[in-house]
Write a protein that holds these residues in place. Structure first.
Motif, PDB file in Angstrom:
ATOM      1  N   PRO A 134      10.083   4.412 -36.660  1.00 17.74           N
ATOM      2  CA  PRO A 134      10.957   3.333 -36.173  1.00 17.74           C
ATOM      3  C   PRO A 134      10.251   2.418 -35.169  1.00 17.74           C
ATOM      4  O   PRO A 134      10.477   1.206 -35.178  1.00 17.74           O
ATOM      5  N   ARG A 138      10.093  -1.517 -35.807  1.00 17.43           N
ATOM      6  CA  ARG A 138      10.706  -2.441 -34.843  1.00 17.43           C
ATOM      7  C   ARG A 138       9.691  -3.433 -34.284  1.00 17.43           C
ATOM      8  O   ARG A 138      10.033  -4.572 -33.963  1.00 17.43           O
ATOM      9  N   GLN A 145      15.933  -1.307 -39.442  1.00 18.48           N
ATOM     10  CA  GLN A 145      16.406   0.036 -39.120  1.00 18.48           C
ATOM     11  C   GLN A 145      15.649   1.034 -39.986  1.00 18.48           C
ATOM     12  O   GLN A 145      15.349   0.760 -41.151  1.00 18.48           O
ATOM     13  N   LYS A 168      18.799  -5.186 -40.659  1.00 15.02           N
ATOM     14  CA  LYS A 168      20.146  -5.480 -40.170  1.00 15.02           C
ATOM     15  C   LYS A 168      20.474  -6.932 -40.457  1.00 15.02           C
ATOM     16  O   LYS A 168      19.632  -7.806 -40.331  1.00 15.02           O
TER      17      LYS A 168
END
Length: 169
Positions: A134, A138, A145, A168
């Motif tokens: 993650p 990110r 996600q 997202k």
């Protein structure tokens, strides 16, 4: 011996593979040293802290080196995953499931293969990987996600671990 800048393309690719394997071996040596000195629980905590710091750095350097745009979504992540050091040390597949879903499957994992050859159970890497993957995603795009589909100690079936990335809306 030639300087690195004088190596042929074939030798440069070979050197990249050596570097990737050395990097993976160093990571393993570091972990084992931490485990021997502090125990498994503390070594896992330290490893998680290390990956929490390293994964975004790796992503940012890949983005800069290959002009991957900020907030580039799953297309940017797909490109970056294929350029990670892991992609040279292990065999992975990055699959675009749909416009909004990208999956990565670790087909061959050097760490787990070595453990299996030695008759050891799989290393429980999920505790660390749920931080590293993650964090990497990110850093490519904060709207992505990450979901762990399977990672030891989970039963993984064929292969070693599976990850799903969604953006997202």
């Amino acid at each position: 011996m030639q300087e690195i800048s004088e190596l042929s393309r074939e030798d440069l690719l070979k050197l990249l593979e050596v570097y990737a394997k050395n990097w993976a071996a160093h990571d393993g040596c570091w972990f084992l040293a931490a485990e021997e000195k502090y125990g498994l629980e503390t070594a896992m905590e330290l490893d998680a802290l290390s990956w929490d710091r390293f994964a975004p750095i790796e992503a940012e350097r890949i983005k800069a080196a290959f002009s991957i745009p900020d907030n580039g979504g799953l297309a940017a992540l797909e490109q970056a995953l294929k350029l990670r050091m892991y992609s040279l040390a292990n065999t992975q597949e990055v699959i675009r499931v749909s416009e909004d879903v990208l999956e990565m499957w670790m087909v061959e994992c050097r760490v787990q293969q070595a453990r299996r050859r030695k008759g050891l159970r799989d290393f429980p890497c999920k505790q660390v990987s749920v931080i590293g993957f993650p964090g990497f995603a990110r850093a490519i795009d904060p709207a992505i996600q990450t979901e762990c589909l399977a990672c030891p100690p989970d039963p993984v079936g064929e292969g070693y671990c599976r990850w799903r990335f969604t953006k997202k809306v």
